[in-house]
Design an enzyme around this catalytic site. Sequence first.
Site, PDB file in Angstrom:
ATOM      1  N   TYR A 145      31.939  68.049  12.424  1.00  0.00           N
ATOM      2  CA  TYR A 145      32.389  66.796  13.741  1.00  0.00           C
ATOM      3  C   TYR A 145      30.548  67.011  14.722  1.00  0.00           C
ATOM      4  O   TYR A 145      29.623  67.899  14.496  1.00  0.00           O
ATOM      5  CB  TYR A 145      33.208  67.558  14.393  1.00  0.00           C
ATOM      6  N   CYS A 146      30.561  65.637  14.359  1.00  0.00           N
ATOM      7  CA  CYS A 146      29.137  65.504  14.972  1.00  0.00           C
ATOM      8  C   CYS A 146      27.877  65.961  14.664  1.00  0.00           C
ATOM      9  O   CYS A 146      26.979  66.141  15.183  1.00  0.00           O
ATOM     10  CB  CYS A 146      28.859  65.734  16.412  1.00  0.00           C
ATOM     11  N   PRO A 147      28.372  65.333  13.419  1.00  0.00           N
ATOM     12  CA  PRO A 147      26.969  66.180  12.258  1.00  0.00           C
ATOM     13  C   PRO A 147      25.735  65.005  12.074  1.00  0.00           C
ATOM     14  O   PRO A 147      25.336  64.123  13.206  1.00  0.00           O
ATOM     15  CB  PRO A 147      27.640  65.883  11.075  1.00  0.00           C
TER      16      PRO A 147
END
Length: 272
Positions: A145-147
């Site tokens: 997540y939030c790459p």
Amino acid sequence: MDKASLPARLGAIDAAANVMTGDIVVPFAFDEVYGRQVGHGLLEPAVHLWRHERAFVLGSRDWKLPRVREAVQWLQGQGYSVTVRNSGGAAVPLDPGVVNLSLILPNRQGDLDVQRHFALMAELIRQSLKSRSCRIETGEVSGSYCPGEFDVSVRGKKFCGIAQRRQTRAVIVQAFVLVEGSGEARGKLVKAFYDLAAGGASAADHPIVEPARMSSLSELVGDMTAEDFVGLLTQQLASLSSLVPYSDCLRFELDGLQQAVDDCRRRYPVHV
């Protein structure tokens, strides 16, 4: 890490010992206002450390998803304080096992070199942990997540993400570091948020989260507490800059803090 990468003096705003509760927009508004004063030379550059009891922070792109308001209400129904940050990135859950770190630095007007500040933060994290792991890598972790290009990971498992907010004369580089608890459990929460918020939107409109790609430092390198990580980070910073306790910094003017909070609430009306 080169000592020239950080200012010779750095204010230390360490609020991580006491887990904050309440409106999650406040620490982001603090960074915003503090950054303006750093940019005008009224305050010294600083490092800001903090934790939150139960919060969920969206990226501006997440706010455009078709059913985001329904997803926000779902989160709030579970006791999460929700906001949208102005520093880029995507959705991130916060809890006491996550240490949030901001470097608030002056920036020359017109300086568009975004990469060097991402690299500075990633290297700071890596060097802080070198005594605990030699396998720390930087590069996007697919399925996290939030790459981003400057994800920080161990053996393909992401434990840290980095974003930044660029003002006219200052830059605020923000990182979340999963220190304690389950990275996969947090990943499942973010996946559930996107499953609801996307409402049939194209996969190109939001990250496709594979919860198993997330992990915490305590899972990756052995027992580690938030306090342990803050200690390692502080030692590394002290080797690079003269750390000045916040109480000894030039006085922070609260003028504008409430305005910054109100501005965020108006722009992203998540408070229902």
